[in-house]
Design a protein around this motif. Structure first.
Motif, mmCIF file in Angstrom:
data_model
loop_
_atom_site.group_PDB
_atom_site.id
_atom_site.type_symbol
_atom_site.label_atom_id
_atom_site.label_comp_id
_atom_site.label_asym_id
_atom_site.label_seq_id
_atom_site.Cartn_x
_atom_site.Cartn_y
_atom_site.Cartn_z
ATOM 1 N N LEU A 404 39.347 57.133 34.814
ATOM 2 C CA LEU A 404 40.728 57.114 34.338
ATOM 3 C C LEU A 404 40.741 57.279 32.826
ATOM 4 N N PRO A 405 41.530 58.214 32.280
ATOM 5 C CA PRO A 405 41.606 58.368 30.822
ATOM 6 C C PRO A 405 42.050 57.074 30.153
ATOM 7 N N ARG A 406 41.512 56.831 28.984
ATOM 8 C CA ARG A 406 41.829 55.613 28.235
ATOM 9 C C ARG A 406 42.852 55.892 27.142
ATOM 10 N N GLN A 407 43.449 54.822 26.653
ATOM 11 C CA GLN A 407 44.376 54.924 25.534
ATOM 12 C C GLN A 407 43.604 54.714 24.237
ATOM 13 N N PHE A 408 43.570 55.724 23.375
ATOM 14 C CA PHE A 408 42.878 55.625 22.097
ATOM 15 C C PHE A 408 43.829 55.651 20.907
ATOM 16 N N ALA A 409 44.915 56.394 21.011
ATOM 17 C CA ALA A 409 45.845 56.501 19.895
ATOM 18 C C ALA A 409 46.361 55.111 19.502
ATOM 19 N N PRO A 410 46.534 54.854 18.209
ATOM 20 C CA PRO A 410 46.530 55.800 17.104
ATOM 21 C C PRO A 410 45.162 56.172 16.542
ATOM 22 N N TYR A 411 44.101 55.647 17.107
ATOM 23 C CA TYR A 411 42.760 56.054 16.666
ATOM 24 C C TYR A 411 42.545 57.522 17.018
ATOM 25 N N HIS A 412 41.837 58.229 16.144
ATOM 26 C CA HIS A 412 41.689 59.672 16.283
ATOM 27 C C HIS A 412 40.244 60.028 16.630
ATOM 28 N N LEU A 413 40.016 60.564 17.825
ATOM 29 C CA LEU A 413 38.707 61.052 18.244
ATOM 30 C C LEU A 413 38.623 62.538 17.900
ATOM 31 N N ARG A 414 38.056 62.854 16.764
ATOM 32 C CA ARG A 414 38.102 64.210 16.228
ATOM 33 C C ARG A 414 37.248 65.189 17.039
ATOM 34 N N LEU A 415 36.077 64.773 17.443
ATOM 35 C CA LEU A 415 35.217 65.667 18.212
ATOM 36 C C LEU A 415 35.865 66.017 19.546
ATOM 37 N N ASP A 416 36.434 65.047 20.213
ATOM 38 C CA ASP A 416 37.084 65.282 21.501
ATOM 39 C C ASP A 416 38.254 66.248 21.365
ATOM 40 N N TRP A 417 39.016 66.114 20.286
ATOM 41 C CA TRP A 417 40.153 67.016 20.076
ATOM 42 C C TRP A 417 39.679 68.459 19.884
ATOM 43 N N LEU A 418 38.633 68.650 19.108
ATOM 44 C CA LEU A 418 38.162 70.017 18.886
ATOM 45 C C LEU A 418 37.534 70.604 20.143
ATOM 46 N N MET A 419 37.010 69.754 21.008
ATOM 47 C CA MET A 419 36.496 70.251 22.290
ATOM 48 C C MET A 419 37.636 70.841 23.123
ATOM 49 N N TRP A 420 38.853 70.293 22.995
ATOM 50 C CA TRP A 420 40.003 70.847 23.718
ATOM 51 C C TRP A 420 40.364 72.233 23.198
ATOM 52 N N PHE A 421 40.208 72.436 21.882
ATOM 53 C CA PHE A 421 40.565 73.719 21.290
ATOM 54 C C PHE A 421 39.572 74.832 21.631
ATOM 55 N N LEU A 422 38.333 74.473 21.941
ATOM 56 C CA LEU A 422 37.309 75.493 22.145
ATOM 57 C C LEU A 422 37.686 76.555 23.176
ATOM 58 N N PRO A 423 38.152 76.172 24.380
ATOM 59 C CA PRO A 423 38.479 77.216 25.370
ATOM 60 C C PRO A 423 39.644 78.104 24.957
ATOM 61 N N LEU A 424 40.425 77.679 23.963
ATOM 62 C CA LEU A 424 41.581 78.464 23.544
ATOM 63 C C LEU A 424 41.207 79.555 22.556
ATOM 64 N N GLY A 425 39.983 79.487 21.985
ATOM 65 C CA GLY A 425 39.559 80.472 21.004
ATOM 66 C C GLY A 425 38.832 81.631 21.649
ATOM 67 N N ARG A 426 38.569 82.618 20.830
ATOM 68 C CA ARG A 426 37.894 83.815 21.328
ATOM 69 C C ARG A 426 36.390 83.631 21.408
ATOM 70 N N SER A 427 35.856 82.711 20.611
ATOM 71 C CA SER A 427 34.412 82.485 20.604
ATOM 72 C C SER A 427 34.142 81.024 20.312
ATOM 73 N N LEU A 428 32.938 80.593 20.528
ATOM 74 C CA LEU A 428 32.555 79.218 20.246
ATOM 75 C C LEU A 428 32.321 79.058 18.751
ATOM 76 N N ASP A 429 32.872 77.995 18.180
ATOM 77 C CA ASP A 429 32.817 77.800 16.740
ATOM 78 C C ASP A 429 31.417 77.390 16.281
ATOM 79 N N ASP A 430 31.191 77.557 14.956
ATOM 80 C CA ASP A 430 29.884 77.227 14.379
ATOM 81 C C ASP A 430 29.565 75.750 14.546
ATOM 82 N N TRP A 431 30.583 74.898 14.422
ATOM 83 C CA TRP A 431 30.309 73.474 14.532
ATOM 84 C C TRP A 431 29.780 73.115 15.918
ATOM 85 N N PHE A 432 30.205 73.858 16.947
ATOM 86 C CA PHE A 432 29.765 73.553 18.300
ATOM 87 C C PHE A 432 28.295 73.904 18.486
#
Length: 500
Positions: A404-432
């Motif tokens: 079950l997904p947990r409640q994290f906000a207002p804490y910010h999980l930055r890596l998890d957020w950028l993982m969501w953006f990855l499939p929306l881009g044309r290529s995998l980013d350098d940080w990945f």
């Protein structure tokens, strides 16, 4: 009356919420930075900030490409970043407790300006991990909070009105982005998908998604009303400036009540978003800022007689503080002109800053809604031939279909957020790519960002990235299989590869 000239005499409670709430959010922001900046952006981070600073310093023409940061004058080290975070948290905690507000107004001013400059120093070198709209929102709110004054005087009207203007840009800008964005906002189907496809679902997101379609259409209508109509009524208390005998103006407390109702609607809609998602401190900050429009008679700061208070007073506000806040008001109005034009521009910018100081920004989010949830799952294998693969689990983003997904906000999980953006881009980013290398190295700080390391600190032989289609389980599937998600494997996006 809501205001008495330059003193917002009925907005003492609003100031308490603004100062303490914004300070609490800075505390969370610095805590998030303390826990995550070093593995993401530190000396051995995925996108090292020292490398960015060296690149900027290499050519004089590039220096203005970076927003103000203390690390332009003081060489960045992870140790200094930690000191900055701890100092920021200490100042934020003191403000949240109301201690600096007990002194003269310049004391909380200096404390908030220290938070503003300190956090801007982080955001300016945070690159893609700090590229979210709520970073600039927190900076702008912190700057305005610097001039709310202290407990022995009413808050300045000009600063309270600037908070209304900030909330207007935040809400109306988001509403205009949606109307101009995807067709799903115009045909009222956006929230049929949003609860399932949003970046980081919360524990109640699935239940919200399974609500009837007519309810989701009602959500969209309510959202449009709250963001496109309600913000204009935030300014209703300004009518109280007009003398009551003037025919045609609303008398007494009516304008103040209208402003408070408008703020209440914003708070209610943002609370629903808090309950059904994890948008870091975006919704929490909006709720705090919305309290700026709630005036409560009798709960303001005591207005002292001139002979027992300050020697020079304008509507119970010290003269020097009146001059400072008026200057801030003029500055903010001038810097806000590009944002005002942007609200009505044909090509509206979303989450855009127009100056290096992050004041007078343009806001907006989710102009389009993703219709399908695709997750990139990272797997590792300890076998030489890659026979068996095991998943790395993230703290916030979906992985294990039974979790079950947990409640994290207002804490910010930055890596998890950028993982969501990855499939929306044309290529995998350098940080990945750098992230996968850290997994192959079993880098402890990087592994600490994850929920589960399947190899318990040992190095895997191979890693790879696999894409999956995720959807919420129906009630029948949940009952039969005990799952939250149902997923379908698509393909291997990257790898397998290992270290030589």
């Amino acid at each position: 009356m809501a205001v008495d000239g330059f003193a917002a005499v009925d907005f003492g409670f609003a100031r308490e919420v603004l100062q303490r709430g914004i300070a609490a959010l800075y505390l969370v922001a610095f805590l998030s930075t303390l826990n995550q900046f070093r593995p993401l952006l530190g000396e051995r981070g995925l996108l090292p900030a020292p490398a960015l600073l060296e690149w900027v310093a290499a050519r004089e023409t590039r220096k203005r490409m970076l927003n103000p940061t203390l690390f332009r004058r003081i060489r960045y080290t992870d140790r200094r970043l930690v000191i900055l975070c701890w100092c920021g948290m200490a100042v934020a905690a003191a403000l949240a407790a109301g201690i600096p507000q007990l002194g003269p107004p310049w004391v909380p001013m200096l404390c908030f300006l220290a938070l503003w400059l300190g956090y801007m120093s982080v955001v300016s070198i945070g690159q893609t991990f700090y590229s979210f709209g709520w970073e600039m929102l927190l900076l702008e709110a912190g700057f305005l909070a610097s001039f709310l004054g202290s407990n022995d005087q009413p808050p300045p009207t000009v600063i309270i009105v600037l908070f209304w203007w900030l909330l207007f840009r935040l809400e109306f800008g988001a509403g205009m982005i949606k109307i101009r964005g995807g067709q799903e906002w115009r045909d009222l189907t956006a929230l049929t998908f949003h609860h399932e496809t949003q970046p980081m679902p919360g524990p109640l997101s699935r239940q919200a998604h399974l609500l009837p379609r007519w309810f989701h259409k009602g959500e969209v209508v309510g959202n449009h009303f709250a963001q496109l109509v309600v913000p204009f009524f935030l300014f209703a208390p300004l009518v109280s400036w007009v003398p009551e005998p003037v025919e045609g103006w609303l008398p007494g407390p009516v304008p103040q009540i209208i402003g408070a109702v408008a703020a209440g609607i914003v708070i209610a809609t943002q609370t629903w978003l808090v309950l059904t998602g994890n948008f870091a401190w975006l919704n929490w900050a909006t709720i705090v800022i919305a309290f700026s429009a709630i005036g409560l008679p009798g709960m303001g700061a005591p207005v002292r007689p001139a002979e027992t208070a300050w020697p020079w007073l304008i509507d119970a506000i010290p003269l020097y503080w009146f001059v400072i806040t008026c200057a801030v008001g003029i500055l903010c109005l001038v810097l806000s002109w590009p944002a005002l034009r942007n609200l009505f521009a044909r090509r509206q910018l979303m989450n855009a800053g127009f100056n290096r100081w992050q004041i007078g920004n343009a806001y907006g989010a989710f102009g389009t809604v993703t219709k399908e949830r695709v997750e990139i799952v990272v797997e590792g294998s300890a076998d030489e031939d890659g026979a068996q693969w095991h998943e790395y689990e993230f703290k916030g983003k979906p992985g294990d279909v039974r979790r079950l997904p947990r409640q994290f906000a207002p804490y910010h999980l930055r890596l998890d957020w950028l993982m969501w953006f990855l499939p929306l881009g044309r290529s995998l980013d350098d940080w990945f790519t750098a992230f996968l290398v850290r997994l192959l190295e079993a880098d402890a700080p990087t592994l600490a960002l994850l929920r589960v390391d399947p190899f318990r600190g040992e190095r895997p032989r191979w890693v790879r990235a696999v894409s999956y289609r995720y959807r919420y389980a129906t009630r029948a599937e949940r009952k039969a299989d005990g799952v939250i998600w149902v997923r379908t494997r698509r393909r291997v996006l990257l790898g397998p590869f290992g270290l030589k």
